[in-house]
Design a protein around this motif. Structure first.
Motif, mmCIF file in Angstrom:
data_model
loop_
_atom_site.group_PDB
_atom_site.id
_atom_site.type_symbol
_atom_site.label_atom_id
_atom_site.label_comp_id
_atom_site.label_asym_id
_atom_site.label_seq_id
_atom_site.Cartn_x
_atom_site.Cartn_y
_atom_site.Cartn_z
ATOM 1 N N ILE A 17 6.273 22.557 -4.325
ATOM 2 C CA ILE A 17 5.321 21.445 -4.391
ATOM 3 C C ILE A 17 4.879 21.043 -2.991
ATOM 4 O O ILE A 17 3.688 20.860 -2.724
ATOM 5 N N ARG A 18 5.832 20.906 -2.071
ATOM 6 C CA ARG A 18 5.490 20.535 -0.690
ATOM 7 C C ARG A 18 4.577 21.572 -0.051
ATOM 8 O O ARG A 18 3.616 21.229 0.649
ATOM 9 N N ALA A 19 4.838 22.842 -0.295
ATOM 10 C CA ALA A 19 4.000 23.902 0.273
ATOM 11 C C ALA A 19 2.567 23.815 -0.257
ATOM 12 O O ALA A 19 1.603 23.958 0.503
ATOM 13 N N VAL A 20 2.427 23.548 -1.551
ATOM 14 C CA VAL A 20 1.088 23.405 -2.133
ATOM 15 C C VAL A 20 0.378 22.194 -1.536
ATOM 16 O O VAL A 20 -0.792 22.265 -1.152
ATOM 17 N N LEU A 21 1.079 21.064 -1.432
ATOM 18 C CA LEU A 21 0.465 19.863 -0.871
ATOM 19 C C LEU A 21 0.118 20.043 0.602
ATOM 20 O O LEU A 21 -0.946 19.595 1.051
ATOM 21 N N ASP A 22 0.976 20.695 1.353
ATOM 22 C CA ASP A 22 0.672 20.970 2.762
ATOM 23 C C ASP A 22 -0.572 21.840 2.884
ATOM 24 O O ASP A 22 -1.449 21.591 3.720
ATOM 25 N N GLY A 23 -0.667 22.866 2.035
ATOM 26 C CA GLY A 23 -1.845 23.730 2.048
ATOM 27 C C GLY A 23 -3.107 22.966 1.685
ATOM 28 O O GLY A 23 -4.166 23.175 2.285
ATOM 29 N N ALA A 24 -3.001 22.073 0.709
ATOM 30 C CA ALA A 24 -4.156 21.269 0.307
ATOM 31 C C ALA A 24 -4.617 20.367 1.454
ATOM 32 O O ALA A 24 -5.814 20.226 1.695
ATOM 33 N N ARG A 25 -3.661 19.782 2.166
ATOM 34 C CA ARG A 25 -4.012 18.936 3.321
ATOM 35 C C ARG A 25 -4.705 19.755 4.397
ATOM 36 O O ARG A 25 -5.710 19.323 4.983
ATOM 37 N N LEU A 29 -8.509 19.076 1.200
ATOM 38 C CA LEU A 29 -8.778 18.720 -0.186
ATOM 39 C C LEU A 29 -8.516 17.247 -0.437
ATOM 40 O O LEU A 29 -7.675 16.628 0.215
ATOM 41 N N GLU A 30 -9.220 16.697 -1.396
ATOM 42 C CA GLU A 30 -9.080 15.286 -1.725
ATOM 43 C C GLU A 30 -7.879 15.023 -2.625
ATOM 44 O O GLU A 30 -7.207 14.008 -2.506
ATOM 45 N N ARG A 31 -7.626 15.926 -3.573
ATOM 46 C CA ARG A 31 -6.517 15.703 -4.509
ATOM 47 C C ARG A 31 -6.021 17.023 -5.076
ATOM 48 O O ARG A 31 -6.709 18.031 -5.024
ATOM 49 N N VAL A 32 -4.819 16.964 -5.610
ATOM 50 C CA VAL A 32 -4.211 18.084 -6.336
ATOM 51 C C VAL A 32 -3.798 17.519 -7.690
ATOM 52 O O VAL A 32 -3.183 16.455 -7.758
ATOM 53 N N THR A 33 -4.159 18.205 -8.753
ATOM 54 C CA THR A 33 -3.758 17.773 -10.087
ATOM 55 C C THR A 33 -2.867 18.828 -10.723
ATOM 56 O O THR A 33 -2.960 20.013 -10.393
ATOM 57 N N VAL A 34 -2.003 18.379 -11.616
ATOM 58 C CA VAL A 34 -1.105 19.303 -12.315
ATOM 59 C C VAL A 34 -1.055 18.948 -13.795
ATOM 60 O O VAL A 34 -1.304 17.808 -14.181
ATOM 61 N N HIS A 35 -0.717 19.931 -14.579
ATOM 62 C CA HIS A 35 -0.398 19.731 -15.996
ATOM 63 C C HIS A 35 1.063 20.115 -16.109
ATOM 64 O O HIS A 35 1.414 21.287 -16.025
ATOM 65 N N SER A 36 1.918 19.135 -16.265
ATOM 66 C CA SER A 36 3.355 19.337 -16.128
ATOM 67 C C SER A 36 4.091 19.293 -17.455
ATOM 68 O O SER A 36 3.704 18.593 -18.385
ATOM 69 N N SER A 37 5.197 20.000 -17.487
ATOM 70 C CA SER A 37 6.130 19.828 -18.599
ATOM 71 C C SER A 37 6.861 18.506 -18.380
ATOM 72 O O SER A 37 6.975 18.034 -17.238
ATOM 73 N N PRO A 38 7.354 17.895 -19.437
ATOM 74 C CA PRO A 38 8.086 16.629 -19.265
ATOM 75 C C PRO A 38 9.266 16.751 -18.293
ATOM 76 O O PRO A 38 9.546 15.832 -17.526
ATOM 77 N N ARG A 39 9.929 17.887 -18.282
ATOM 78 C CA ARG A 39 11.093 18.066 -17.411
ATOM 79 C C ARG A 39 10.719 18.022 -15.933
ATOM 80 O O ARG A 39 11.505 17.590 -15.093
#
Length: 63
Positions: A17-25, A29-39
Motif C-alpha cells: 500500500i505504501r509503495a502504491v501511495l508513494d508512486g501516486a504522489r 495524482l490527486e487520489r487513489v481508490t480501492v475496492h477492498s475485501s472486508p478483511r
C-alpha cells in the motif's frame, strides 16, 4: 493487489500500500481508490484511506 493467505499478517500488505501511495504522489495524482475485501479495510484505513460519500458505482454485470 492481493496478499496470499500464507503471507498475511507480516506487514507485506502495508508495504505494498505504501509503495502504491508513494508512486501516486510521485506522479502527482490527486487520489487513489480501492475496492477492498472486508478483511483488508483496516490495513487501508491504517494507511490513510477513508470512506467517501461521493464515490458512486453502478453494477453492470449480470447476476
Amino acid at each position: 493487489m492481493y496478499v496470499v493467505p500464507e503471507a498475511r499478517d507480516g506487514g507485506l500488505g502495508g508495504r505494498l500500500i505504501r509503495a502504491v501511495l508513494d508512486g501516486a504522489r510521485e506522479l502527482g495524482l490527486e487520489r487513489v481508490t480501492v475496492h477492498s475485501s472486508p478483511r483488508a479495510i483496516p490495513a487501508y484505513a491504517h494507511s490513510g484511506f477513508e470512506e467517501s460519500p461521493r464515490l458512486l458505482q453502478a453494477r453492470v454485470a449480470r447476476a
